[in-house]
Design an enzyme around this catalytic site. Structure first.
Site, PDB file in Angstrom:
ATOM      1  N   ARG A 177      50.513  29.843  56.396  1.00  0.00           N
ATOM      2  CA  ARG A 177      50.730  29.548  54.969  1.00  0.00           C
ATOM      3  C   ARG A 177      50.246  28.134  54.651  1.00  0.00           C
ATOM      4  O   ARG A 177      49.649  27.869  53.622  1.00  0.00           O
ATOM      5  CB  ARG A 177      52.215  29.712  54.600  1.00  0.00           C
ATOM      6  CG  ARG A 177      52.557  29.120  53.244  1.00  0.00           C
ATOM      7  CD  ARG A 177      53.891  29.579  52.671  1.00  0.00           C
ATOM      8  NE  ARG A 177      54.969  29.668  53.636  1.00  0.00           N
ATOM      9  CZ  ARG A 177      55.651  28.629  54.152  1.00  0.00           C
ATOM     10  NH1 ARG A 177      55.364  27.389  53.791  1.00  0.00           N
ATOM     11  NH2 ARG A 177      56.621  28.822  55.019  1.00  0.00           N
ATOM     12  N   TYR A 187      42.207  34.842  28.564  1.00  0.00           N
ATOM     13  CA  TYR A 187      42.627  36.114  29.172  1.00  0.00           C
ATOM     14  C   TYR A 187      44.090  36.397  28.789  1.00  0.00           C
ATOM     15  O   TYR A 187      44.931  35.488  28.814  1.00  0.00           O
ATOM     16  CB  TYR A 187      42.447  36.018  30.696  1.00  0.00           C
ATOM     17  CG  TYR A 187      43.157  37.103  31.463  1.00  0.00           C
ATOM     18  CD1 TYR A 187      42.947  38.447  31.161  1.00  0.00           C
ATOM     19  CD2 TYR A 187      44.059  36.792  32.471  1.00  0.00           C
ATOM     20  CE1 TYR A 187      43.617  39.452  31.847  1.00  0.00           C
ATOM     21  CE2 TYR A 187      44.720  37.791  33.179  1.00  0.00           C
ATOM     22  CZ  TYR A 187      44.499  39.123  32.851  1.00  0.00           C
ATOM     23  OH  TYR A 187      45.161  40.112  33.523  1.00  0.00           O
ATOM     24  N   ASP A 240      38.575  27.191  32.981  1.00  0.00           N
ATOM     25  CA  ASP A 240      38.562  28.493  33.648  1.00  0.00           C
ATOM     26  C   ASP A 240      37.122  28.998  33.590  1.00  0.00           C
ATOM     27  O   ASP A 240      36.628  29.378  32.531  1.00  0.00           O
ATOM     28  CB  ASP A 240      39.525  29.458  32.935  1.00  0.00           C
ATOM     29  CG  ASP A 240      39.610  30.814  33.640  1.00  0.00           C
ATOM     30  OD1 ASP A 240      38.648  31.182  34.337  1.00  0.00           O
ATOM     31  OD2 ASP A 240      40.637  31.509  33.485  1.00  0.00           O
ATOM     32  N   LYS A 255      36.762  38.308  40.266  1.00  0.00           N
ATOM     33  CA  LYS A 255      35.666  38.735  39.397  1.00  0.00           C
ATOM     34  C   LYS A 255      34.303  38.490  40.075  1.00  0.00           C
ATOM     35  O   LYS A 255      34.033  39.070  41.098  1.00  0.00           O
ATOM     36  CB  LYS A 255      35.804  38.027  38.055  1.00  0.00           C
ATOM     37  CG  LYS A 255      37.226  38.088  37.475  1.00  0.00           C
ATOM     38  CD  LYS A 255      37.642  39.509  37.170  1.00  0.00           C
ATOM     39  CE  LYS A 255      39.117  39.753  36.957  1.00  0.00           C
ATOM     40  NZ  LYS A 255      40.069  38.732  36.765  1.00  0.00           N
TER      41      LYS A 255
HETATM   42  O1  P1T Z   1      43.467  38.975  37.842  1.00  0.00           O
HETATM   43  P1  P1T Z   1      43.606  37.601  38.431  1.00  0.00           P
HETATM   44  O2  P1T Z   1      42.814  37.407  39.671  1.00  0.00           O
HETATM   45  O3  P1T Z   1      45.038  37.164  38.556  1.00  0.00           O
HETATM   46  O4  P1T Z   1      42.896  36.584  37.388  1.00  0.00           O
HETATM   47  C1  P1T Z   1      43.427  36.258  36.135  1.00  0.00           C
HETATM   48  C2  P1T Z   1      42.327  35.851  35.193  1.00  0.00           C
HETATM   49  C3  P1T Z   1      42.124  34.499  34.960  1.00  0.00           C
HETATM   50  N1  P1T Z   1      41.142  34.067  34.130  1.00  0.00           N
HETATM   51  C4  P1T Z   1      40.312  34.932  33.516  1.00  0.00           C
HETATM   52  C5  P1T Z   1      39.250  34.424  32.598  1.00  0.00           C
HETATM   53  C6  P1T Z   1      40.453  36.309  33.730  1.00  0.00           C
HETATM   54  O5  P1T Z   1      39.601  37.140  33.108  1.00  0.00           O
HETATM   55  C7  P1T Z   1      41.487  36.792  34.585  1.00  0.00           C
HETATM   56  C8  P1T Z   1      41.700  38.235  34.825  1.00  0.00           C
HETATM   57  N2  P1T Z   1      41.080  39.090  33.912  1.00  0.00           N
HETATM   58  C9  P1T Z   1      41.108  40.453  33.924  1.00  0.00           C
HETATM   59  C10 P1T Z   1      41.766  41.173  34.833  1.00  0.00           C
HETATM   60  C11 P1T Z   1      40.327  41.108  32.863  1.00  0.00           C
HETATM   61  O6  P1T Z   1      40.030  42.320  32.960  1.00  0.00           O
HETATM   62  O7  P1T Z   1      39.970  40.426  31.898  1.00  0.00           O
END
Ligand code: P1T
Length: 411
Positions: free
Chosen positions: A55, A107, A180, A205
């Site tokens: 961790r 998001y 972001d 992504k």
């Molecule tokens: O899903 P996660 O890995 O927890 O990421 C969150 C997140 C953060 N910032 C942006 C710009 C994002 O698009 C996302 C997650 N977005 C999706 C799951 C979506 O379909 O838009």
């Protein structure tokens, strides 16, 4: 973890090599998946001192963290179990009395984290503003503003904020800037080169790129921020699995190739949609019609693979479109090699109130596309077919209405 000697290399070289070297014992070229939960403090040859407990520090994770730090031009990377976990840990740096200015169109999960968790539970105050409007941005700062959070391009309406100008404004207010960078990826945009202090990614992504890893990362060169992030990574414990770190590292090795293909396909799709009679508006930063196209051109290497558009008709037409494709998969998430599509109002941004959605233009007619790297002709053919189906359904609704009307259109 501090970035390594590829610091002066080109992006492509950094993506493939940074943070990694052949294994000192076996010569393995690919960073091994280090599954051990704990590490011997003493061995036959003396002390092993680098790692203690997985961790706290893990060799595969550390390779990924160094790689991402280099990719974003930062000194340190700190990885987490998801993009939301990465955002949450950054918010852990703030508390009661602190004010954060954030882009309004973020998001849905980020907005939920800010407004439904951090605001009520950590007593952090948030102002959601259109950060593309530098006047509105300037006006949002207060005495107690500690952080500016920018998402650019935004999810889902793809608004672009001038990162360099926004950083100047924020720094004048002694405030840090976090970007972001998920929608752009480290290949299409380098926020730290434009003045940002912190970059956040949903690794899930474009970085992962193959729809098989959920992960997040924060990058910074700010020593104080890094120390706090490291402390919270170990203390709160939301670390990614070594296998996910390996997968994400593998994604990084082809990121530049994929982003070129995503961006090339997306521009062609956006141009096609602009000419289609069933489409009332297309939003893509690479189109001259995008309101912040010139800023996108200035700060993005390529325009990435995300497109949103408004379809003629309402929810029913959107439903027909979304259920008529054969190639595009209707699913949340983005940035994958396969074409994905979704309905933000009912899916990714369902947790955002209907009033806020209306303000942001997230209507029932808004559809978000994540353009994959399949052959462009197949992608366009699929869209053409689904739009034709949507058109048929719209005409049928009009006909049905006529059937029920007394006297027809002019009667
Ligand atoms: O899903 P996660 O890995 O927890 O990421 C969150 C997140 C953060 N910032 C942006 C710009 C994002 O698009 C996302 C997650 N977005 C999706 C799951 C979506 O379909 O838009």
């Amino acid at each position: 973890m501090e970035s390594d000697h590829y610091v002066n290399s080109h992006q492509e070289t950094k993506f493939i090599h940074s943070g990694q070297q052949p294994d000192p014992i076996t010569g393995a070229v690919v960073t091994p998946i280090s599954l051990a939960t704990t590490f011997a403090q003493r061995g036959p040859g003396g002390l092993y001192s680098t790692y203690e407990y997985s961790r706290t520090g893990n060799p595969t994770r550390e390779a990924f963290e160094k790689n991402l730090a280099a990719a974003e031009g930062g000194k340190y990377g700190v990885a987490f179990a998801s993009g939301c976990a990465a955002t949450n840990v950054l918010m852990a740096l703030y508390g009661p009395g602190d004010h954060i200015v954030t882009s309004d169109d973020v998001y849905g999960g980020t907005r939920r984290l800010f407004s439904k968790y951090s605001a009520p539970k950590q007593n952090i105050e948030y102002s959601f503003v259109n950060t593309s409007d530098l006047g509105a941005l300037e006006a949002a700062f207060k005495e107690n503003t500690k952080l500016l959070w920018i998402e650019t391009p935004t999810n889902p309406t793809l608004k672009i904020t001038d990162i360099e100008a926004a950083c100047k404004i924020a720094h004048n207010h002694n405030c840090l800037v976090a970007v972001d960078n998920t929608f752009a990826s480290p290949y299409c945009q380098s926020p730290m080169a434009l003045g940002a202090d912190i970059v956040v990614h949903s690794v899930t992504k474009y970085i992962g790129g193959h729809t098989d890893v959920v992960m997040g990362v924060v990058i910074t060169s700010n020593e104080d921020v890094y120390k706090q992030l490291k402390f919270f990574q170990n203390t709160l414990g939301g670390v990614p699995a070594p296998f996910d770190c390996y997968n994400a590292l593998k994604g990084m090795k082809t990121l530049h190739l994929r982003m070129k293909a995503h961006s090339k396909n997306a521009l062609k799709v956006a141009q096609f949609l602009e000419t289609h009679s069933m489409v009332t508006k297309v939003i893509y930063p690479g189109l001259v019609s995008h309101p912040q196209h010139n800023i996108a051109k200035k700060q993005m290497r390529l325009f990435s693979g995300m497109i949103t558009f408004y379809i003629k008709g309402g929810l029913e037409t959107s439903r027909v479109f979304l259920s008529s494709t054969k190639l595009f998969i209707c699913a949340e998430s983005l940035g994958a090699v396969e074409c994905l599509m979704e309905h933000p109002a009912l899916m990714t941004h369902a947790s955002v109130s209907s009033e806020v959605r209306a303000e942001l233009g997230i209507s029932d007619s808004l559809i978000r596309l994540s353009i994959g790297v399949e052959h462009i002709d197949d992608i366009i053919e699929d869209l053409r077919y689904a739009l034709a189906k949507a058109q048929e359904s719209l005409e049928k609704v009009v006909d049905d209405d006529d059937d029920n009307a007394c006297g027809g259109l002019f009667g």
